[in-house]
Design an enzyme around this catalytic site. Structure first.
Site, PDB file in Angstrom:
ATOM      1  N   HIS A 797       0.865  -1.186   0.000  1.00  0.00           N
ATOM      2  CA  HIS A 797       0.000   0.000   0.000  1.00  0.00           C
ATOM      3  C   HIS A 797       0.899   1.233   0.000  1.00  0.00           C
ATOM      4  CE1 HIS A 797      -3.184  -2.701   2.063  1.00  0.00           C
ATOM      5  NE2 HIS A 797      -3.330  -2.706   0.742  1.00  0.00           N
ATOM      6  N   GLU A 800       1.315   3.829   2.973  1.00  0.00           N
ATOM      7  CA  GLU A 800       1.827   3.373   4.268  1.00  0.00           C
ATOM      8  C   GLU A 800       3.347   3.432   4.240  1.00  0.00           C
ATOM      9  OE1 GLU A 800       0.001  -0.452   4.735  1.00  0.00           O
ATOM     10  OE2 GLU A 800      -2.026   0.373   4.652  1.00  0.00           O
ATOM     11  N   GLU A 979       1.783  -4.517  11.533  1.00  0.00           N
ATOM     12  CA  GLU A 979       1.258  -3.156  11.425  1.00  0.00           C
ATOM     13  C   GLU A 979       2.066  -2.215  12.315  1.00  0.00           C
ATOM     14  OE1 GLU A 979      -1.189  -2.207   9.535  1.00  0.00           O
ATOM     15  OE2 GLU A 979      -2.413  -3.955   9.064  1.00  0.00           O
TER      16      GLU A 979
END
EC number: 3.4.17.24
Length: 994
Positions: A797, A800, A979
């Site tokens: 992504h 990010e 994450e």
């Protein structure tokens, strides 16, 4: 029992009085007991019986209604029971016939309010004239019967929640009546003793404006100006905040919806996709609804906005939904890993070329192709035909069949706690030695740069690249010790702790081979010059009380005072001919550089600008990442920036997060920092409506605004703003080139390959890192080849960027001389794809690749033409599975916009079952708990890691993500998404404090 069996009126009255007292003292608990014992039904039957008396017993009616009003809220079916027993009209008729008997109609109104919570009852009562009746009770300011008026307003607000009743109120002109009543009470209640009545009127207005006709009637009655003026007068009194907040909610709801001032919601850039056959699974890709914007379930996009009456409650926490039960996979057969190759073994042999470490005999040093030597698009496809010939020529040593079980188990033993105390950790994921002293590359300020002519218009060979304005125009440093002068001397900046992998000249070389869709001709100054972490801590910003409603009020002023709005376009990617006179007192914007994203800028007021982000290419949504340049500013002026087309329903910008800014003038003054800036920051729903296409088929959805105010330190500076620390594709190429050129080949086996080319023709790098064998003896080479694989990927992504910084830290750590890093290299072979979506990163996308799709939703059936990086990344894993060398760990690096700290998502059958109605204990499931090994190690060794935020649940909507596919199809038990927060930590030594 007595109520059911006695006929004596006085006994009934006595019992009712006792019950009222009991319920009043015992509260909700005793009311619930009465409901459970059938009390509601008995009271309704008594009410029906008493109503047949002519005239009815007033005392009995008062007591019955009083008791019903107390226990009614505890009975969820009281509305249905009252309707079946015919009790609705009894209470309504009592009110109609006794308007002057306030003692009787007060409890009757309370019961009608309870009945009206049932929508069917509300419609039925409305047909019988209850709305008109309420407006006979409520009226202008009066100190008499205020309790009755308060109950009547509450009842009316409940009734108007019915669309039928709301339309009836609009048709009879009651919206204007309500506004007149509110103004009257507002003007007379100077001591604010009747705030509840004023709030009751607002609640009625709020209910009636839930329908389109009500909102139109509100606008036509000048409601926006009325509520705006009254709420402004209430701001000085803190106790009147409920009135201000309710008024704000009404005005936000009634603000006329507008479309974004764009020619199309699609991206300003377009890329022609390759022609795909109209049949088969690939064709189905374009029939899918838009994917949600979440990396995993707790980041799921839900448009429903909780409209609290106090938007500025500092104690409210950021709410996330951990699991949606209907999204959890419940089919055990689907959950069990099935280890399917998915492709013929002959086809998978093309990937043998990327595992030369398994056949290298280390007798003759082979030349490793550099990353700059780009292959043709068909390189990877045509290479398989020559693999067997190459292998025959190499005559590799026989492979060892037994894997060292001690090495495999070593994952549970190795920790990172041996880091030296001299290491300094920064939020970007880098580990930098404190004692390292590096001079930034000399930069010509008043003298033309090596690569740029004095006018800044010279071109590279074959491509046009310009540097930042200050680099070309000779802006002087404001510091007294600046060494710039009009004679053209260079400014040599001496700073410490600069990352040794940044090289300005090398970066320019990398830019030359980067291919963008807009064909960028400029280089952003921070990317060229580099940056270092600021030497000071940056705490979470404390949000001032009332900032959101203040910003919303300023937005409402646009409608009320339209003549004050400039509405001038100052930057527009869709109209490149848009130009502003040099003498105009406006900021200048630019985003035409790698990873830049800013589509349009509109000057609203003198120092206020609306900013519109560009959609992902070949998409019509995904707006979050921004990166743009601002110049032409003045000092001591607060400039307000509003990014008006965000899509998520909430953001960490509401909980202390700030945008990042890089000042070129500060960089020239030896402070090349990205710093958190901005005041009065908030994130809220605005009046710009989203099309149903962009909203996934949902109608009536709105965009959201990020607003922040910045006061610049330097006049005519050049500043850059970003959602998070930028990390471009050219930066990655530069970093990999530096790592390759500086490593010790006697100790570290470092190989850089080109996995494939992207749709735009950019190379996707593949890196291999491990320790060199102790010698070229058979035993040492055998041990070298049998090291377990660790497979890491990142940046699928583009928005990010923190995933790339964490990956950068990973690469630098693995290449370092740290004893733990050496231990890791000797124990494992690391296969790393540091950027899965180069095209998205280059072109400033937030979520998608050039195909307009989320690549992390394509792992099940990736198409080699549309999703080449995913197709070949999966091919590498399938090849390892085919040769019985499954990775011990697969981890995909991501960034998280809604949670703090660092955490992981994994896959577990049992934990998935525990979150459904299936009892995992009763299922015959045997599962190795090793899926928790790595998160547990990190929770013990990494201060930023939060085990409590980890989840190992498999959701249906995530079945095509890398984490789930690698676990289910490839068979890697330890398959994770890691994450990293975009905001900060709320635990451990890195906890950010207000």
């Amino acid at each position: 029992f007595f109520l059911q069996n006695t006929k004596d009126p006085q006994t009934i009255l006595n019992i009712l009085n006792i019950l009222i007292e009991v319920v009043s003292v015992g509260g909700g608990r005793r009311a619930s007991v009465l409901v459970a014992k059938g009390g509601t039904q008995i009271l309704l039957q008594l009410l029906l019986t008493a109503s047949k008396d002519a005239p009815p017993n007033e005392e009995l009616m008062v007591l019955l209604h009083t008791l019903l009003a107390k226990i009614g809220p505890k009975d969820k079916k009281i509305g249905m029971k009252a309707r079946i027993n015919g009790a609705l009209n009894i209470s309504l008729n009592l009110v109609k016939q006794n308007l002057q008997n306030h003692r009787l109609i007060l409890p009757c109104l309370q019961v009608l309010r309870v009945y009206s919570t049932n929508s069917v009852n509300a419609v039925s009562l409305g047909k019988n004239g209850v709305v008109e009746l309420m407006f006979k009770i409520i009226g202008p300011f009066s100190k008499k019967n205020t309790s009755l008026l308060k109950i009547a307003l509450d009842t009316l607000a409940a009734l108007l929640k019915s669309k039928t009743n709301a339309r009836r109120a609009v048709d009879r002109g009651y919206v204007q009546v309500l506004l007149m009543i509110y103004v009257d009470w507002h003007s007379h209640d100077s001591r604010h003793r009747y705030m509840l009545i004023r709030k009751g009127v607002l609640q009625c207005i709020k209910s009636v404006t839930n329908i389109k006709l009500g909102r139109k009637a509100f606008i036509d009655a000048n409601g926006m100006k009325i509520l705006y003026n009254t709420s402004q007068e209430c701001l000085a009194v803190r106790t009147l905040d409920p009135l201000v907040n309710t008024s704000s909610l009404i005005m936000r709801k009634c603000f006329p919806k507008n479309r974004l001032p764009l020619p199309t919601i699609k991206s300003a850039f377009h890329f022609q996709l390759p022609v795909i056959p109209a049949s088969g699974p690939v064709a189905q890709l374009y029939n899918l609804p838009p994917d949600d914007e979440s990396d995993d379930n707790d980041d799921a996009e839900t448009e429903s906005e909780i409209e609290t009456e106090n938007d500025d409650d500092k104690d409210q926490h950021f709410k996330v939904v951990l699991f949606q039960n209907d999204d959890i996979e419940t089919d055990i057969n689907k959950l069990k890993p099935r280890q399917e190759l998915g492709r013929p073994i002959e086809e998978l042999k093309m990937y043998e070329q990327f595992f030369s470490e398994l056949s290298e005999n280390f007798q003759v040093k082979e030349t490793i192709a550099t990353f700059l030597e780009l292959p043709k698009k068909d390189t990877i496809k045509d290479s398989s035909s020559s693999l067997h010939q190459q292998n025959d020529q190499r005559n590799p040593l026989p492979s060892c069949q037994c894997l060292s079980q001690e090495i495999v188990k070593g994952l549970d033993r190795i920790s990172l706690q041996n880091s030296t105390k001299n290491d300094q950790y920064y939020g970007t994921g880098c580990v930098i030695k404190k004692e390292s002293k590096t001079s930034l590359t000399p930069l010509a300020c008043s003298k033309p740069c090596e690569h740029v002519s004095p006018c800044g218009s010279s071109l590279f060979e074959g491509s046009s690249v310009q540097l930042g304005k200050l680099c070309c125009t000779g802006a002087d440093s404001e510091e007294e010790d600046s060494r710039s002068s009009s004679s053209g001397e260079q400014v040599v900046l001496e700073t410490s702790d600069v990352s040794p992998v940044h090289d300005c000249d090398l970066y320019i070389e990398m830019v030359k081979t980067t291919k963008s869709i807009p064909e960028y001709s400029e280089v952003a100054y921070p990317d060229y010059f580099g940056h270092i972490p600021p030497p000071f801590k940056e705490p979470i910003l404390e949000r001032p009380y009332g900032v959101q409603r203040t910003k919303i009020s300023q937005d409402i002023e646009r409608l009320i005072h339209q003549n004050d709005i400039i509405d001038r376009v100052v930057y527009d990617l869709d109209n490149l001919s848009c130009s502003i006179p040099e003498e105009a007192d406006v900021l200048k914007f630019n985003s035409k550089f790698e990873s830049g994203n800013l589509r349009k800028v509109i000057q609203i007021r003198k120092n206020e600008y609306d900013l519109i982000l560009n959609s992902d290419i070949n998409s019509n949504h995904y707006h979050q990442w921004f990166y743009f340049e601002v110049s032409g500013m003045k000092t001591s002026i607060g400039y307000r920036f509003n990014i008006i087309n965000c899509e998520k329903s909430n953001s960490q910008f509401n909980y202390g997060m700030q945008p990042l800014m890089y000042s070129v003038q500060e960089a020239l003054n030896s402070r090349p920092y990205w710093t958190r800036v901005g005041t009065d920051i908030c994130y809220y729903k605005n009046h710009f409506s989203r099309s149903s296409i962009a909203a996934g088929g949902q109608k009536g959805k709105s965009y959201y605004t990020i607003t922040f105010t910045v006061t610049f330190q330097h006049k005519d500076d050049v500043c850059y703003f970003a959602y998070h620390y930028p990390y471009t594709y050219s930066t990655l190429k530069m970093h990999l080139q530096k790592l390759e050129s500086t490593h010790n080949p006697q100790q570290i086996y470092f190989r850089q390959d080109v996995l494939c080319e992207t749709l735009a023709g950019n190379s996707c790098p593949l890196v291999t890192i491990t320790a060199m064998p102790e010698s070229n003896y058979y035993e040492h080479i055998c041990k070298f080849r049998n090291r377990p694989y660790i497979f890491l990927t990142a940046r699928v992504h583009p928005g990010e960027t923190n995933a790339s910084w964490v990956m950068k830290g990973t690469l630098e750590y693995l290449m370092s001389n740290n004893p733990s890093a050496q231990c890791l290299r000797e124990s494992y072979i690391f296969k790393i794809i540091p950027m899965l979506n180069p095209d998205g990163v280059i072109n400033g996308n937030h979520r998608c690749s050039l195909s307009g799709e989320d690549l992390n939703r394509q792992w099940q059936n990736p198409n080699p033409d549309l999703h080449p990086t995913i197709y070949h990344a999966k091919g590498l894993l399938q090849y390892l599975a085919a040769i019985k060398r499954l990775p011990l760990v697969y981890c995909d690096y991501h960034g998280h916009s809604r949670k703090k700290n660092v955490f992981m998502y994994g896959c577990s059958i049992k934990e998935t079952m525990w979150h459904t109605n299936i009892n995992a204990a009763s299922c015959d499931l045997m599962e190795d708990p090793g899926y928790k090994a790595l998160p547990k190690i990190l929770s013990q060794t990494a201060p930023a890691f939060c085990m409590g935020s980890c989840s190992f649940v498999v959701e249906k909507s995530k079945e095509s993500t890398a984490r789930v596919v690698v676990w289910r199809e490839i068979g890697v038990q330890r398959s994770y998404t890691m994450e990293s927060t975009l905001c900060g930590c709320d635990q451990g030594k890195y906890k950010v404090r207000k």
